[in-house]
Design an enzyme around this catalytic site. Sequence first.
Site, mmCIF file in Angstrom:
data_model
loop_
_atom_site.group_PDB
_atom_site.id
_atom_site.type_symbol
_atom_site.label_atom_id
_atom_site.label_comp_id
_atom_site.label_asym_id
_atom_site.label_seq_id
_atom_site.Cartn_x
_atom_site.Cartn_y
_atom_site.Cartn_z
ATOM 1 C CD GLU A 31 -2.742 1.013 2.606
ATOM 2 O OE1 GLU A 31 -2.270 0.381 3.588
ATOM 3 O OE2 GLU A 31 -3.845 1.594 2.646
ATOM 4 C CB CYS A 56 -4.646 -1.577 4.152
ATOM 5 S SG CYS A 56 -3.744 -1.612 5.723
ATOM 6 C CE LYS A 64 -7.529 1.267 3.590
ATOM 7 N NZ LYS A 64 -6.180 1.619 4.144
#
Lengths: 290, 290
Positions: free
Chosen positions: B40, B149, B112
Site C-alpha cells: 500500500e 489494507c 479503498k
Amino acid sequence: MKVAIIQQYKTADIEANRNRLVAEIRRAAAQGARLIVNQELHDSLYFCQTEDVDTFALASDLKVSGELYSALARELGVVIVTSMFERRAAGLYHNTAVVYDADGSEAGRYRKTHIPDDPGFYEKFYFTPGDLGIHPIDTSVGRLGVLVCWDQWYPEAARLMALQGAELLIYPTAIGWQDNDSADEKARQLEAWTTVQRGHAVANGIPVIAANRVGHEDDPSGATSGITFWGSSFAAGPQGELLWRAPADSEALGIVDIDLQRCENVRRWWPFLRDRRIDLYSPLASRYLD
Amino acid sequence: MKVAIIQQYKTADIEANRNRLVAEIRRAAAQGARLIVNQELHDSLYFCQTEDVDTFALASDLKVSGELYSALARELGVVIVTSMFERRAAGLYHNTAVVYDADGSEAGRYRKTHIPDDPGFYEKFYFTPGDLGIHPIDTSVGRLGVLVCWDQWYPEAARLMALQGAELLIYPTAIGWQDNDSADEKARQLEAWTTVQRGHAVANGIPVIAANRVGHEDDPSGATSGITFWGSSFAAGPQGELLWRAPADSEALGIVDIDLQRCENVRRWWPFLRDRRIDLYSPLASRYLD
C-alpha cells in the site's frame, strides 16, 4: 468465566454414550465450568455416512431427549449446549442445538441453517434447513452465538451473531478425514477448519468455541472406509489467539478461562464494526453476482 | 501462474523509493512473475501517522503518478497492482489501487472502501471512502479481487469479490506495531492479521496475496515512537494454506506459483457457495441489529 469443551468418541450404544457424557459433564462442573459445550449429535454415532430411512428412528422430540440435560443443568447449576436430532413432525427433522440454562429451563434453540451434503456427510437427506433464523441465545452466563458444524465455514453466520450482540461463538461439530486422503491434504483440512473459525473470532472480536467428535466410525454401507473424526476441539480469544486445543486422536475435556471483558478492549483497538460499508453489502444476499 | 510479492521499506525520498521499486519489479519479471503485487502507498512513507494538511501535496493525478508503472507493465509484459494516493479534485482524495495490464493499459482501479482511523493510522483525515464499489478487475492473467489494507478485516469485502468471480484476493497493505505494545500483543496482532485473511481464502476457496510494508517509520509529530511495519507478506492457497511468507524485519521478494485450477477442485470438495442461506443474509446490510 470457565467454559468446558467435551470431546468424545461415540458408539452405537446410545445409553452408554449418554452415561459417559453425563459423567464428563459432572467432571466439568466439578472443575468449575459454568458453560459446557458438547459436540454435534453427541448422543449417537454420526449417522449421516449413509442415507437410510430407518435412521430417522434415532430422532426424537427434544422434550424427551433433552430432559436428561435439562435436569443435569439444574442439578449442577451450569449452562449446557446440547446438539440433538430433532423430530419435529413425521418427515420433518432438524439438526438442533438446545441450550439449557443453569435453572434447567430451555434458554433457546438453534436449528442448523447451513446443511452440507458431501460423500460421507449426507445431511441434506436427514436435516431440513433451520427455520428459526440465526439468532443468539440469552443465558445466565451471557448471550451465546450457537451455530452448528457446517455453519462454521460461513462468515455471514458469525457476523449475524455478532451484530445481535453474541458474546461467544459456539460450534458443536462433527468433522473428520476420509481415510484415503493424503497426509498433506488431511493437515490442510484441519488447519483450514481451525483457521476459518479463528478468522470469525478476529473479524468479530469475540471468542470462538468449537467442540468436535473424535475417533473412527465405520461406514455402515461399506462403500468407504469410514470417517476418522479429527478432534482438535479448541477455544480461541477475540483476536483469534488459540487458548486451548484438544488432541486429534483422543478424548479430551478442556476447561478454558474466557475473559468476556477482553472483547470490549479488543473492539476498541480494532473497531471493525464502526467501519463496515453497509451501503455496499446488500448484494451479499445474492446467490452469485453474474 | 507466478505471482510476485514485493515487500520494501520506504523513505521520505519518493524518487528513490520509485527507483528501488522499479528495480524490484524488473527483478520479479526476470524471475518469471506475470502478476506483480505491491504494498500500500508504495511510493512514499506511510504518511497517516499525523494529520497534516501539507501532506496532501503527496497526492497526484493517477495518470501522472501511474505513468511509470504503466510503461513498466507494457515493457515487461506483466500485470502490476499499484497503490497510490489519488488526488481526484481539490479536497477529494482516495487511497486507490490501480491495476495495469500487460499491455500497459489501465485494467481497472479500486478505491479503498473501509477506512481506518486509529492512533497512528489517521486515514479518515486523508482518504474519502471509495465510491467505485467492491468489484474485481479483469486482466490478462485473471479476474483480480483487489482490496486495500483495512478491507482485509472484512469478510464481506472478500465474499463480494468471490461472488463476482474473483480468482485471487489481493491486499496491498501497510500495517505494523506500535513500539509500546508487549511482545505477546505484537504476536497476537500479526497472527490475527494473517489468520483473518487466510480465513477469507478458506471461506471463498480462492488464494490470497498480501503485500505489506516493512521497517520502522518515525511519527513526524513526535507524539509516539512511530510504527514498525511488520512485513510478513504472504500468499495462501484456496484452503488457506500458507504458500510463502516474508520475514517480519527485512525486505523480501516472493515469487509464488499459484495454481488457479486448484480452486476449481477445492470448491468441488467444499461447496460453500452452494449452501449459503441467502434468505437470511439481508440483515448483513445493517449497522447493528438491536
